[in-house]
Write a protein that holds these residues in place. Structure first.
Motif, PDB file in Angstrom:
ATOM      1  N   HIS A   7       0.861  -1.200  -0.006  1.00 40.72           N
ATOM      2  CA  HIS A   7       0.048  -0.051  -0.077  1.00 40.72           C
ATOM      3  C   HIS A   7       0.892   1.164   0.098  1.00 40.72           C
ATOM      4  CE1 HIS A   7      -3.113   2.871   2.098  1.00 40.72           C
ATOM      5  NE2 HIS A   7      -3.412   2.666   0.798  1.00 40.72           N
ATOM      6  N   TYR A   8       0.632   2.027  -0.980  1.00 42.49           N
ATOM      7  CA  TYR A   8       1.427   3.308  -1.022  1.00 42.49           C
ATOM      8  C   TYR A   8       0.400   4.427  -0.797  1.00 42.49           C
ATOM      9  CZ  TYR A   8       3.458   7.264  -3.546  1.00 42.49           C
ATOM     10  OH  TYR A   8       3.873   8.681  -3.851  1.00 42.49           O
ATOM     11  N   GLU A   9       0.572   5.640  -0.302  1.00 40.70           N
ATOM     12  CA  GLU A   9      -0.210   6.687   0.045  1.00 40.70           C
ATOM     13  C   GLU A   9       0.592   8.061   0.071  1.00 40.70           C
ATOM     14  OE1 GLU A   9      -2.793   7.173   3.606  1.00 40.70           O
ATOM     15  OE2 GLU A   9      -2.103   5.198   4.066  1.00 40.70           O
ATOM     16  N   CYS A  10       0.141   8.946  -0.322  1.00 40.03           N
ATOM     17  CA  CYS A  10       0.789  10.344   0.325  1.00 40.03           C
ATOM     18  C   CYS A  10       0.573  10.570   1.644  1.00 40.03           C
ATOM     19  CB  CYS A  10       0.115  11.277  -0.937  1.00 40.03           C
ATOM     20  SG  CYS A  10       0.512  11.254  -2.751  1.00 40.03           S
ATOM     21  N   GLU A  11       1.356  11.367   1.953  1.00 39.62           N
ATOM     22  CA  GLU A  11       1.504  11.566   3.557  1.00 39.62           C
ATOM     23  C   GLU A  11       0.652  12.881   3.906  1.00 39.62           C
ATOM     24  OE1 GLU A  11       5.433  11.760   4.808  1.00 39.62           O
ATOM     25  OE2 GLU A  11       5.721   9.624   4.580  1.00 39.62           O
ATOM     26  N   GLU A  12       0.257  13.180   5.258  1.00 43.70           N
ATOM     27  CA  GLU A  12      -0.470  14.284   5.646  1.00 43.70           C
ATOM     28  C   GLU A  12      -1.580  14.604   5.090  1.00 43.70           C
ATOM     29  OE1 GLU A  12       2.346  17.578   5.261  1.00 43.70           O
ATOM     30  OE2 GLU A  12       3.792  16.527   6.274  1.00 43.70           O
ATOM     31  N   TYR A  13      -2.548  13.952   4.862  1.00 40.78           N
ATOM     32  CA  TYR A  13      -3.752  13.667   4.147  1.00 40.78           C
ATOM     33  C   TYR A  13      -4.823  13.584   5.545  1.00 40.78           C
ATOM     34  CZ  TYR A  13      -7.920  13.816   1.268  1.00 40.78           C
ATOM     35  OH  TYR A  13      -9.259  14.296   1.101  1.00 40.78           O
ATOM     36  N   ASP A  69      -0.714  14.130  -5.843  1.00 43.19           N
ATOM     37  CA  ASP A  69      -1.920  14.823  -5.380  1.00 43.19           C
ATOM     38  C   ASP A  69      -2.197  13.908  -3.996  1.00 43.19           C
ATOM     39  OD1 ASP A  69      -4.605  15.381  -4.713  1.00 43.19           O
ATOM     40  OD2 ASP A  69      -4.770  16.450  -6.792  1.00 43.19           O
ATOM     41  N   ARG A  70      -2.188  14.655  -2.902  1.00 38.10           N
ATOM     42  CA  ARG A  70      -2.508  14.013  -1.798  1.00 38.10           C
ATOM     43  C   ARG A  70      -3.623  13.369  -1.458  1.00 38.10           C
ATOM     44  NH1 ARG A  70      -3.951  17.754   2.833  1.00 38.10           N
ATOM     45  NH2 ARG A  70      -5.144  19.477   1.673  1.00 38.10           N
ATOM     46  N   ARG A  71      -4.516  13.551  -2.278  1.00 44.70           N
ATOM     47  CA  ARG A  71      -5.889  12.728  -2.326  1.00 44.70           C
ATOM     48  C   ARG A  71      -5.942  11.477  -2.862  1.00 44.70           C
ATOM     49  NH1 ARG A  71      -9.398  17.630  -5.043  1.00 44.70           N
ATOM     50  NH2 ARG A  71      -7.449  17.279  -6.280  1.00 44.70           N
ATOM     51  N   VAL A  72      -4.748  11.226  -3.305  1.00 41.13           N
ATOM     52  CA  VAL A  72      -4.796   9.721  -4.186  1.00 41.13           C
ATOM     53  C   VAL A  72      -4.072   8.802  -3.200  1.00 41.13           C
ATOM     54  CG1 VAL A  72      -4.047   8.820  -6.009  1.00 41.13           C
ATOM     55  CG2 VAL A  72      -4.755  10.969  -6.330  1.00 41.13           C
ATOM     56  N   ARG A  73      -4.564   7.718  -3.235  1.00 45.97           N
ATOM     57  CA  ARG A  73      -3.957   6.453  -2.475  1.00 45.97           C
ATOM     58  C   ARG A  73      -3.829   5.367  -3.397  1.00 45.97           C
ATOM     59  NH1 ARG A  73      -6.388   5.214   2.851  1.00 45.97           N
ATOM     60  NH2 ARG A  73      -8.241   5.538   2.259  1.00 45.97           N
ATOM     61  N   ILE A  74      -2.841   4.672  -3.424  1.00 48.66           N
ATOM     62  CA  ILE A  74      -2.529   3.571  -4.539  1.00 48.66           C
ATOM     63  C   ILE A  74      -2.467   2.374  -3.869  1.00 48.66           C
ATOM     64  CG2 ILE A  74      -1.273   2.982  -6.498  1.00 48.66           C
ATOM     65  CD1 ILE A  74      -0.288   5.788  -6.816  1.00 48.66           C
ATOM     66  N   VAL A  75      -3.278   1.227  -4.531  1.00 49.75           N
ATOM     67  CA  VAL A  75      -3.051  -0.055  -3.529  1.00 49.75           C
ATOM     68  C   VAL A  75      -2.522  -0.997  -4.578  1.00 49.75           C
ATOM     69  CG1 VAL A  75      -4.279  -1.847  -2.705  1.00 49.75           C
ATOM     70  CG2 VAL A  75      -4.980   0.386  -2.196  1.00 49.75           C
TER      71      VAL A  75
END
Length: 346
Positions: free
Chosen positions: A5-11, A68-74
């Motif tokens: 799981h990869y996601e942008c931080e501080e969201y 874009d911090r609103r995007v989370r990638i699985v």
């Protein structure tokens, strides 16, 4: 499950009102283009959960390039097929969730409007399939027809709390890694959710945008369902599966009403949708159904009506079946007469 799981931080996720789920496989250019279109929305109360289904191209690399911090990638190491979409629900944090096909998109403006509306909405699900029902709240069998009719990705907003009540996250993970019948399990969850709905709302417009060249985008729907979804055989099998599962779950009178609504939906599919789809250039080839003849819509309707009359759950409901059959077939005959008159006037 071999998931990274990869996601942008501080969201901050606790204020999210809408989660957009996108499952994708080997469509790197298409899904990234559609993601950039949707990310033009200005709301900070939305998140995008994008699940790569073990693509063999550069989909993951391109998705991670979206800043874009609103995007989370699985990421997946294994391909879970259509089941991947349901697994992605376990990552959603929004009050409401919508599933969008990777070939489709919702405009940024429409997403902003949805986020604004959802801040005060309180319904089990909201239909964005603006076809037959005007905007407003619905009860009774109407809620079933709206739910079943909103089956295309991008046409149904589920309240996450309501959805998770019937689609348990732990059970979804277990079924994803076993050889059990996933379709049967999902159908059971869906039927229980349908009969459990109380507050249903029809939104004032549809928001999903499909590509104009979608009939050239190859897919394997026939392999997923066993038979192409507009065929008479598929409709007959679906009615039988629904009846069996409703009996197994002991859904009682509500289940019987739901089955009656499914009968009308399938009757529409093998007549009106059958003819309309087969008139589209490239549809038959794309859906592996070159053997179907668009002129068989009338024969399909009569045959499916005969099948329904023999269904045990419909014992004593011959009048209701006949009324639905007459309504659907009369409407379709009028459509054909109208088309014929228009061609003659040209």
């Amino acid at each position: 499950m071999n998931t990274c799981h990869y996601e942008c931080e501080e969201y901050v996720v606790d204020k999210t009102v809408l989660t957009v789920i996108v499952s994708t496989y080997n469509r790197s250019l298409l899904v990234c283009r559609n993601m950039k279109t949707m990310l033009r929305c200005h709301s900070d109360r939305i998140e995008f959960v994008v699940g790569d289904n073990a693509s063999t191209d550069d989909t993951v690399e391109r998705l991670k390039g979206i800043d874009d911090r609103r995007v989370r990638i699985v990421e997946r190491d294994n391909n879970f097929g259509i089941f991947n979409t349901y697994l992605l629900w376990t990552y959603a944090t929004g009050r409401y969730v919508i599933v969008v096909n990777d070939r489709d998109y919702i405009s940024g403006r429409d997403l902003d409007e949805l986020c604004e509306y959802l801040q005060t909405a309180d319904y089990d699900f909201i239909s964005l399939h603006a076809k037959e029902y005007p905007e407003g709240q619905y009860l009774g069998n109407d809620r079933y027809m709206i739910m079943i009719g909103s089956r295309h990705p991008g046409t149904l907003l589920w309240k996450r709390e309501f959805f998770c009540r019937y689609f348990d996250a732990d059970m979804l993970r277990i079924h994803a890694t076993t050889e059990q019948d996933k379709a049967d399990y999902l159908l059971g969850c869906y039927l229980c959710a349908a009969t459990g709905t109380r507050r249903v709302y029809q939104y004032h417009k549809g928001v999903i945008h499909q590509p104009g060249n979608r009939e050239t985008i190859r897919k394997n729907r026939a392999e997923v369902y066993g038979d192409v979804y507009i065929s008479l055989v598929f409709a007959q099998n679906q009615l039988a599966k629904w009846e069996e599962k409703i009996k197994q779950l002991k859904l009682g009178e509500e289940g019987r009403n739901l089955l009656l609504v499914k009968y009308e939906d399938l009757l529409n599919t093998v007549t009106e949708e059958y003819y309309r789809c087969l008139c589209k250039p490239g549809f038959a080839k794309r859906n592996h159904c070159e053997y179907l003849n668009k002129r068989d819509w009338l024969k399909n309707g009569i045959s499916f009506y005969q099948t329904a009359k023999k269904t045990r759950s419909f014992h004593g409901m011959e009048t209701e079946l006949r009324k639905i059959f007459a309504r659907v077939m009369l409407r379709e005959c009028k459509n054909h007469i109208r088309k014929y008159v228009c061609r003659k006037d040209r």
